[in-house]
Design an enzyme around this catalytic site. Structure first.
Site, short mmCIF file in Angstrom:
data_model
loop_
_atom_site.label_atom_id
_atom_site.label_comp_id
_atom_site.label_asym_id
_atom_site.label_seq_id
_atom_site.Cartn_x
_atom_site.Cartn_y
_atom_site.Cartn_z
N SER B 14 125.55 34.13 5.43
CA SER B 14 124.44 33.19 5.62
C SER B 14 123.51 33.34 4.42
O SER B 14 123.98 33.36 3.28
CB SER B 14 123.77 33.47 6.96
OG SER B 14 122.87 32.47 7.28
N HIS B 41 126.72 29.58 6.69
CA HIS B 41 125.76 28.76 7.44
C HIS B 41 125.08 27.78 6.49
O HIS B 41 124.54 28.18 5.46
CB HIS B 41 124.68 29.65 8.08
CG HIS B 41 125.23 30.53 9.17
ND1 HIS B 41 124.54 31.61 9.64
CD2 HIS B 41 126.38 30.48 9.87
CE1 HIS B 41 125.25 32.20 10.59
NE2 HIS B 41 126.37 31.54 10.75
N ASP B 134 125.35 36.82 13.58
CA ASP B 134 126.64 36.12 13.69
C ASP B 134 127.65 36.87 12.80
O ASP B 134 127.31 37.31 11.71
CB ASP B 134 126.46 34.68 13.21
CG ASP B 134 127.69 33.81 13.50
OD1 ASP B 134 128.53 34.21 14.34
OD2 ASP B 134 127.80 32.74 12.88
#
Lengths: 275, 193
Positions: B14, B41, B134
């Site tokens: 991310s 992301h 995540d």
């Protein structure tokens, strides 16, 4: 390589559902189905998918709940505003030339897409000559679509989408707030038939001018995608329109030569007149 | 004990991960051709320019993943914005529009878990820089199947939370700066056969 136990269980459960309830998920993408079954298994407190199968086979109410997990679909009113803008600017001028219209929202889930089209068609003055079909395999979703009530906290996004799609009125003209929800006006669904229809096992039921089926095909394997696109080909009038999700394509389909790109970047296709 | 040669790599990251990913792909020797599936992301509402950015730094084919497409060697596949990327049992790609997981769609955990299901111990997973957790559960799933777990060393990451969460969830993970991760991946491929 030997199959994993869970893979065997998933296949057996889908087979059991087909035999017992005549819903056929066997041609769905297994990766998505497996994840949803795991969620259902945990939610229902079942130690394994076999235990889930035992309960689902014997309890139709349990199956109805499981169906909610297997068919969960997420949408918004005027989701992907650029898609609706393209419908408005490029497709609507063609639709104006017909004396009457039929529109099919396939896999309508909770109805967001149906209300988007109903509003767009009213704004464009097409509503009175149009009949809408909104179909799904989940009776509970169809009931919610018919009710047309959405949580108020989603309305801001709906309103923003509608504005970006080139909306000619205020979205608030079409709903009333009540009991923490926004209820879309009944008149919007006066010309809609909500119906149970499966792209997996049912046939064409009408000749239509526009089909919108977004983020449904990605849950199907290639064979099932082919079947669904074949249905769309057979349901559409010549030169009729098909709108798919932004990451769905006809490129790999056996029926791709029956369609031409119409608005390529929005995945809007036109049924060829000569095929 | 690993029993299978590595056949595929999954990478997730991310905030701060693009830099690390660029460093990894540009450090992979010519001849590296394991398929690589990537979730970074990104905001949902625009087309991703990541494939272009990364494509300039490698001779591998770099592209956005398409639904039902078979996974081929020598290619890097990116999850498109606003869709989950999953692996099917026939080793093809599948897109999914289910709810965001940990506020993210695409989700790293979903890719890692489905890839671990399909590739078992012949999978390597890499968690890069990022500001949420995540990827941690997904990396644990890969390790549980006997696959290789790699994590970007937090001190080299723009955001440490994601690597640290992955290390906490997956204690046996190999922790390394991006260049070291590239070396590990190359080593995994050369061990094949």
């Amino acid at each position: 390589m030997p199959h994993k136990i869970e893979d065997i269980e998933v296949r057996l459960l889908l087979e059991a559902i087909h035999l017992r309830y005549h819903y056929d998920f066997r041609g769905y993408s297994i990766a998505s189905i497996k994840r949803r079954l795991r969620q259902a298994k945990d939610r229902f407190g079942c130690g394994s998918i076999s235990i889930l199968q035992d309960r689902v086979l014997r309890d139709p109410a349990m199956f109805a709940q499981l169906l909610g997990f297997l068919t969960v679909q997420v949408s918004e009113v005027f989701r992907d505003p650029a898609y609706f803008e393209a419908i408005r600017r490029k497709v609507v001028p063609h639709l104006r030339t017909y004396p009457s219209l039929k529109v099919w929202v396939a896999g309508c889930s909770d109805g967001e897409e149906l209300y988007s089209f109903a509003i767009l068609f009213r704004e464009e003055g097409l509503e009175q000559k149009t009949m809408f079909y909104a179909t799904d395999i989940n009776p509970e979703a169809l009931r919610r679509a018919r009710a047309g009530v959405y949580p108020l906290d989603r309305i801001r996004q709906f309103t923003e989408n509608h504005r970006k799609s080139g909306g000619k009125s205020s979205l608030s003209d079409y709903y009333t707030a009540a009991y923490g929800g926004a209820r879309f006006d009944e008149s919007l669904r006066e010309r809609t038939v909500f119906s149970d229809h499966s792209l997996v096992s049912d046939e064409v039921f009408a000749e239509v001018h526009l089909i919108s089926c977004r983020n449904v095909l990605i849950y199907f394997d290639r064979e099932l995608q082919n079947r669904a696109i074949g249905l769309f080909r057979d349901a559409l009038v010549r030169n009729g329109f098909l709108g798919l999700g932004s990451k769905e394509t006809l490129r790999f389909s056996d029926n791709s030569n029956a369609f031409a790109d119409f608005v390529r970047e929005q995945r809007i296709y036109q049924r060829r007149g000569d095929q | 004990m690993r029993t299978q040669p590595t056949e595929a790599v999954v990478i997730g990251g991310s905030a701060g991960s693009l830099e690390a990913l660029g460093e990894i792909v540009s450090s992979l020797p010519a001849g590296f051709d394991l398929p690589v599936l990537v979730v970074i992301h990104v905001p949902p509402d625009r087309d991703s320019i990541i494939p272009e950015l990364i494509g300039g730094r490698t001779s591998l084919a770099v592209r956005e993943a398409r639904d039902t497409e078979p996974i081929l060697p020598g290619a890097i596949y990116f999850a498109p914005p606003d869709y989950h990327l999953l692996v099917e049992s026939d080793r093809s790609l599948s897109l999914d529009y289910d709810l965001p997981h940990m506020f993210s769609r695409p989700s790293i955990d979903l890719l890692f878990e489905s890839a671990a299901d399909v590739f078992g111990s012949s999978l390597a997973g890499v968690v890069l820089s990022g500001a949420n957790a995540d990827g941690a559960a997904g990396l644990r799933a890969i390790a549980a199947e006997g696959g290789v777990a790699l994590v970007q060393a937090p001190e080299t990451a723009g955001s440490r939370e994601m690597p640290e969460a992955a290390m906490a969830a997956c204690e046996g993970a190999i922790v390394s700066p991006p260049v070291g991760i590239a070396k590990q991946l190359w080593r995994l491929q050369s061990n094949v056969g």
